[in-house]
Design an enzyme around this catalytic site. Structure first.
Site: not given
Ligand code: IPM
Ligand code: MN
Length: 357
Positions: A223, A247
């Site tokens: 965070d 992500d």
């Molecule tokens: C990324 C995308 C993917 C992930 C999805 C589409 C599964 O958001 O490559 O960051 O979450 O890894």
């Molecule tokens: Mn992603």
């Protein structure tokens, strides 16, 4: 060099940007005397439509047998029903898993020519050069998932797990990269709440202390990291974190530069073929209109040459060409500021890069 490269165009703008990256790769092959064989296979929504699965076995087999894989993007409104059993994203998750691509490198760099495109003030963006190293085949994206009835209605579980082995191998990737950069590693976790993060923090700390005493190392809670990335992004060099946090933070990081259409990424395993792709998604709203910025995919092709085929000079040739095109003021719509009209389309942008190569 003879190299077999699998192209996975996917959905939305994927096929257009892959077509342009192919032209760039063929130009590099020509100019440096290599022979690249490029073959297309389906993945994502288009594969669901024809084969009922987001990752056909033939696609996976071709990728595994290749020297490197270049992916466009997957997904779109047509396949967006979250309750559908078959979804384009499954293709991505499965190819990462099956090919053992546990290390996702997402460089966040600012092109000086595009400094004005960032939503952050220029003095905050000065000197930003971050390499995110996201763990890609573990954590909550691959842990056990359950869904069941509950007295209140329904209950669902998603489980975040990491083994010390998974933590060590991703931290080593980050540390090795830091040795070639500014020698600083930041590990991001949520150790004040999650047991899995406490294991991550202990394991990463012990490994950095014993194997990489030459590097600066610190830990930041996820965070707080979101805050620091906006307030002082230039303070970070290599940032290593798990699948979910990586992500989220890399989306934040990519928007920071104001040019999502410029950023490539690499997913690497243990010596097998790597997978290279733009960070952006399939942008179905502009698909097929010659409006997409092909530079992220073209720069992903450069990463493919550098990390996938060990051709650093060829990679630099692409990167230098992109930089010169930006110097010349050539812009696709997504990176143009008000004074920079008219803008060029997907195809003309790639042609400009090819001209420079
Ligand atoms: C990324 C995308 C993917 C992930 C999805 C589409 C599964 O958001 O490559 O960051 O979450 O890894
Ligand atoms: Mn992603």
């Amino acid at each position: 060099m003879n190299a077999g490269i699998v192209l996975l165009p996917g959905d939305g703008i994927g096929p257009e940007v892959i077509d342009e990256a192919e032209r760039v790769l063929m130009t590099v092959a020509d100019r440096f005397g290599h022979s690249f064989t490029l073959t297309r296979y389906p993945i994502g929504g288009i594969a669901i439509d024809s084969f009922g699965t987001a990752l056909p076995e033939e696609t996976l087999g071709a990728c595994a047998a290749s020297d490197a894989v270049l992916l466009g993007a997957v997904g779109g409104p047509k396949w967006d029903d979250p309750s559908a059993a078959v979804r384009p994203e499954q293709g991505l998750l499965r190819i990462r898993r099956e090919m053992g691509l546990f290390a996702n490198l997402r460089p966040i760099t600012v092109f000086p020519q595009l400094a004005g495109a960032s939503p952050l003030r220029p003095e905050i963006m000065t000197g930003v050069d971050i390499l995110f190293v996201r763990e890609l085949t573990g954590g909550i994206y691959f842990g056990e998932q359950r869904h069941a009835p509950d007295p209140s209605g329904e209950i669902a579980h998603s489980t975040m797990t990491y083994t010390t082995g998974e933590i060590k191998r991703i931290v080593r990737v980050a540390a090795e990269a830091a040795r070639t950069r500014r020698k600083h590693v930041t590990s991001v976790d949520k150790a004040n709440v999650l047991e899995v993060s406490r294991l991550w923090r202990r394991t990463a700390g012990a490994l950095m202390g014993s194997e990489y005493p030459d590097l600066d190392y610190n830990v930041v809670l996820v965070d707080a990291m979101a805050m620091h990335l906006i307030s002082r992004p230039a303070a970070f060099d290599v940032v290593v974190t798990g699948n979910l946090f990586g992500d989220i933070l890399t989306d934040l990081g990519s928007m920071m530069t104001g040019s999502l259409g410029m950023l490539p990424s690499a997913s690497l395993g243990n010596g097998g073929p790597g997978l290279f792709e733009p960070i952006h998604g399939s942008a179905p709203d502009i698909a097929g209109q010659d409006r997409a910025n092909p530079l992220a995919t073209i720069l992903a092709a450069a990463m493919l040459l550098r990390h996938g085929l060990d051709l650093p000079n060829e990679a630099s040739a692409i990167e230098t060409a992109v930089s010169r095109v930006l110097d010349a003021g050539i812009r696709t719509a997504d990176i143009a500021t008000d004074g920079e009209k008219p803008v060029v389309g997907t195809n003309a942008m790639a042609s400009a890069v090819i001209g420079e190569i």
